[in-house]
Design an enzyme around this catalytic site. Sequence first.
Site, PDB file in Angstrom:
ATOM      1  N   THR A  37      -7.450   6.523  -6.590  1.00 16.28           N
ATOM      2  CA  THR A  37      -8.311   6.421  -5.402  1.00 16.28           C
ATOM      3  C   THR A  37      -8.575   7.826  -4.888  1.00 16.28           C
ATOM      4  OG1 THR A  37      -7.557   4.253  -4.711  1.00 16.28           O
ATOM      5  CG2 THR A  37      -8.252   5.731  -2.943  1.00 16.28           C
TER       6      THR A  37
ATOM      7  N   ARG B 103     -10.481  -9.520  -4.036  1.00 19.41           N
ATOM      8  CA  ARG B 103      -9.447  -8.738  -3.320  1.00 19.41           C
ATOM      9  C   ARG B 103     -10.003  -7.389  -2.813  1.00 19.41           C
ATOM     10  NH1 ARG B 103      -7.130  -3.443  -3.789  1.00 19.41           N
ATOM     11  NH2 ARG B 103      -4.980  -3.515  -3.041  1.00 19.41           N
TER      12      ARG B 103
ATOM     13  N   THR C 299      -3.800   6.532  -0.125  1.00 20.43           N
ATOM     14  CA  THR C 299      -3.832   5.909  -1.459  1.00 20.43           C
ATOM     15  C   THR C 299      -2.495   5.230  -1.688  1.00 20.43           C
ATOM     16  OG1 THR C 299      -4.124   6.288  -3.827  1.00 20.43           O
ATOM     17  CG2 THR C 299      -3.048   8.051  -2.594  1.00 20.43           C
TER      18      THR C 299
ATOM     19  N   GLY D 152      -2.305  -1.045  -1.631  1.00 17.10           N
ATOM     20  CA  GLY D 152      -3.113  -1.333  -0.453  1.00 17.10           C
ATOM     21  C   GLY D 152      -2.592  -2.392   0.492  1.00 17.10           C
TER      22      GLY D 152
HETATM   23  N1  ASP Z   1      -5.156   1.823  -2.096  1.00 15.79           N
HETATM   24  C1  ASP Z   1      -6.003   1.337  -3.151  1.00 15.79           C
HETATM   25  C2  ASP Z   1      -6.122  -0.154  -3.030  1.00 15.79           C
HETATM   26  O1  ASP Z   1      -5.132  -0.798  -2.737  1.00 15.79           O
HETATM   27  C3  ASP Z   1      -5.527   1.666  -4.529  1.00 15.79           C
HETATM   28  C4  ASP Z   1      -5.082   3.071  -4.761  1.00 15.79           C
HETATM   29  O2  ASP Z   1      -4.973   3.840  -3.821  1.00 15.79           O
HETATM   30  O3  ASP Z   1      -4.819   3.439  -5.909  1.00 15.79           O
HETATM   31  O4  ASP Z   1      -7.179  -0.670  -3.289  1.00 15.79           O
END
Ligand code: ASP
Length: 297
Positions: free
Chosen positions: A158, A186, A209, A212
Amino acid sequence: MTRAAMTPEKDAEYRAALNTALEAGSKVLREGGSSLDAVQAAITVLENDPHFNAGRGAVFTYNGTNELDAAIMDGKTRAAGAIAGVTHTKNPILLARAVMEKSPHVFLSGAGAEEFAREQGVEQVDPDWFATPERWRQLQELKAKKLGWFDVDLKYGTVGAVAVDGEGHVAAGTSTGGLTGKRWGRIGDSPLIGAGTYADDRACAVSATGAGEFFIREGVAHEICARMRFTGENAQKAADTVIAEVGALGGDGGVIVVTPKGEAVFSFSTPGMYRARANSKGLHEVAIFKDEALAKH
Ligand code: ASP
């Protein structure tokens, strides 16, 4: 994200990409631009780079599509824009910005968000633009191994940026493909104002990040700003405390934080986090692993 799993070539590629994004954001600020424009410039570079899980190079859903989420927020006015589940918008951060500036709303999703994108002339692409062989391989691996939803090795990448400009206004932005193998529409924390993204000139700007669902339950980005305002904690202490609380819930991840005074800090519970920071006094750093000490400033 461990040293053992990283080849020297990949390491160099990621650092070069981070450097390009850092430079794109810095250039905006050097030329007197706003923190909002700097954040947008850095994120656009990272969305176009297939190394990261945002825009081109986004992870695949369980059904083999790429569904993108993004948010941007202006600390000066606390105006915000966010989108979720888009499949044709080349740079989701630009659509989030359009939602903030050109619609009366904060958060648009799916087909409606893309109808708005077309009306606003935000560039649309064939969904193939986002797909990369490496992300496809990761989806097949996840399915074959029946890995858990929060396997860190399969969900990294992310992208986010935070900035403070010459007038002391902060801004934050985040863009992601979400989690490999996500299903049922989702949506993670990244596009949720207050969870994965928040900016408030009274405290700081945050982009997150990680896993989530835990970041949503903690309200991470807003919680860090709130701690700074109400407890007087500095950015590092507030961020470390909130990341520890996410850990106590069972979630891993990290944040980047900047304050109106120009402090830029990181906090993360993973073995590494792709990160970089720069300021007008000559600070310029790029790092990946936890043990890479960054200068105090
Ligand atoms: N936080 C992001 C999510 O849950 C994923 C990530 O940060 O890699 O969609």
